[in-house]
Design a protein around this motif. Structure first.
Motif, PDB file in Angstrom:
ATOM      1  N   GLY A   1      -6.997  -3.420   7.140  1.00 55.71           N
ATOM      2  CA  GLY A   1      -7.717  -2.985   7.960  1.00 55.71           C
ATOM      3  C   GLY A   1      -8.467  -4.028   8.681  1.00 55.71           C
ATOM      4  O   GLY A   1      -8.573  -4.071  10.205  1.00 55.71           O
TER       5      GLY A   1
ATOM      6  N   LEU B   1       0.885  -1.276   0.025  1.00 52.42           N
ATOM      7  CA  LEU B   1       0.019  -0.058  -0.102  1.00 52.42           C
ATOM      8  C   LEU B   1       0.940   1.302   0.010  1.00 52.42           C
ATOM      9  O   LEU B   1       0.480   2.228  -0.463  1.00 52.42           O
TER      10      LEU B   1
ATOM     11  N   THR C   1      -7.937  -1.080   1.420  1.00 58.23           N
ATOM     12  CA  THR C   1      -7.613  -1.045   2.764  1.00 58.23           C
ATOM     13  C   THR C   1      -8.458  -2.172   3.441  1.00 58.23           C
ATOM     14  O   THR C   1      -8.142  -2.261   4.568  1.00 58.23           O
TER      15      THR C   1
ATOM     16  N   SER D   1      -7.228  -7.156  -0.946  1.00 54.77           N
ATOM     17  CA  SER D   1      -6.358  -5.787  -1.014  1.00 54.77           C
ATOM     18  C   SER D   1      -5.115  -5.840  -1.975  1.00 54.77           C
ATOM     19  O   SER D   1      -4.752  -5.035  -2.802  1.00 54.77           O
TER      20      SER D   1
ATOM     21  N   TYR E   1     -10.923   2.897  -2.453  1.00 54.38           N
ATOM     22  CA  TYR E   1     -10.114   2.885  -1.066  1.00 54.38           C
ATOM     23  C   TYR E   1     -10.741   1.945  -0.248  1.00 54.38           C
ATOM     24  O   TYR E   1      -9.771   1.218   0.510  1.00 54.38           O
TER      25      TYR E   1
END
Lengths: 89, 328
Positions: free
Chosen positions: B264, B169, B260, B302, B256
């Protein structure tokens, strides 16, 4: 039987070495494109023979991973090649 | 007899690495890098590290190869000129044309000597016993999975794995910061080529299925979230190259969210488990298996989205160099 496996693996590895000659010389991008396919196919063959030699069937996963991603390289290279020839802006 | 294979592989890997660094033209470097990735993957297999071999095959041979090819186009002077005979254009690497400076050679030599010394030391002082293998084996029933590597990656050392997803990321963030975010909305090339369309139609389900298989197989053997993420990311790259830029048709907030959701969910789960009195990422053994599978699935989604976004942004940045410059 092990001797056969080892002979085949060494032979295939030497094939890769020979394929390097094309990478080195070129002369066009297409020749090199075919070399990556040779590497992919030969590498897969080496992995399959190794799977038999080591009795390790999970090696087939590695072989398939190589194989399905080889198409990505071809398409990407095709795009690069097309771009460089100036066919698309 | 297998010494023959091993020595041939070792010589091949080192030779290819050297040639990769010393090649005169960029195009040779890129293609030798493919061969190097293959030799390295085979070497990992011979060393018994099949998980590493899969990741090497997926990331180095697949994803990095595509990125390099894309970069190759940008560095080629033939892009802007009407250049039919490409090979007439030489791409000498910087510092390779006139006289070779002494300092890089010295640094390379010094690095090689140091590396050799370290390798010798490692060979000389092999640790007694089996190291952490025994501990991992003993704790394996509590981890929820049957494969020791997955147990270490997703349970015993889950924090490291979480950081690794973060690294990808971070790379994407750097690309956004460099101006990729602005050109992001541009749609890609059009797919008027019927062969390309058929290839995409044929390979998208295969890539998805095999990625899902690797993801699930990680429980009991080599596989897991990273190769699965690369395979799913390959779908996005394939669709982008075929003129169907999948990440540009979904809303920005959804992108987004997808980017994440892996890290997350991973860290939220870790903190939630802390409220039950255990330490960070300490899964209860009864639910560890299913929790690890969910975490891995989220992480793979992701990773796939991040890799696709990295390629898409880099690819489109290179297509619109004027726009990037005006942004700066």
């Amino acid at each position: 039987m092990d001797g056969v496996f080892i002979f085949v693996i060494v032979f295939l590895l030497l094939n890769i070495v020979l394929g390097l000659f094309r990478v080195w010389r070129g002369p066009t991008v297409a020749d090199r494109l075919l070399t990556t396919q040779l590497f992919g196919t030969t590498g897969m063959a080496v992995l399959l023979v190794l799977a038999g030699y080591l009795q390790e069937l999970t090696l087939l996963n590695v072989a398939i991973t190589f194989n399905v991603l080889a198409i990505l390289l071809v398409i990407s290279l095709f795009k690069v090649w097309k771009k460089k020839k100036g066919e698309t802006p | 007899m297998s010494v023959l294979i091993d020595s041939l592989l070792a010589i091949l890997a080192i030779y290819l690495a050297l040639q990769c660094l010393l090649a005169q033209r960029l195009i040779q470097t890129v293609f030798i890098f493919f061969a190097f990735g293959l030799a390295l993957a085979l070497t990992w297999v011979r060393l018994g590290a099949i998980d590493v071999a899969i990741t090497e095959a997926a990331i180095a041979a697949g994803f990095m190869g595509v990125l390099f090819l894309d970069a190759l186009r940008d560095f080629s002077p033939a892009v802007s000129k009407k250049q039919q005979n490409l090979e007439a254009v030489r791409n000498p690497l910087p510092g390779n044309d006139t006289k070779r400076p002494i300092l890089p050679r010295l640094a390379l030599g010094l690095g090689l000597v140091l590396f050799l010394l370290i390798s010798l030391e490692a060979v000389w002082n092999t640790p007694e016993g089996k190291g952490l293998t025994v501990v991992t084996g003993v704790m394996l029933p509590d981890s929820g999975v049957e494969h020791p590597v997955t147990a270490v990656l997703l349970n015993f050392r889950a924090y490291d794995t979480w950081l690794e997803i973060g690294v990808i990321l971070m790379g994407l963030l750097a690309i956004f910061a460099a101006g990729g975010k602005e050109v992001y909305r541009k749609s890609g090339m059009t797919a008027e080529d019927p062969v390309l369309r058929q290839v995409i139609l044929f390979f998208t389900p295969i890539l998805f299925l095999f990625g899902a298989f690797l993801l699930y197989f990680g429980k009991s053997g080599p596989g897991g979230a990273f190769p699965a993420g690369v395979l799913w990311g390959a779908i996005g790259i394939l669709l982008h190259l075929g003129g169907r830029p999948v990440l540009t048709v979904i809303p920005r907030w959804l992108l987004y969210l997808i980017l994440t959701i892996g890290p997350g969910f991973f860290i939220l789960l870790g903190f939630l488990l802390m409220t039950t009195g255990s330490t960070l990422f300490e899964y209860p053994p009864a639910y560890a298996g299913i929790l690890i599978l969910i975490v891995e699935t989220m992480a793979a989604i992701s990773i796939a989205a991040a890799l696709t976004a990295i390629f898409t942004n880099l690819n489109q940045m290179s297509e619109e160099p004027d726009k990037i410059e005006s942004n700066n």
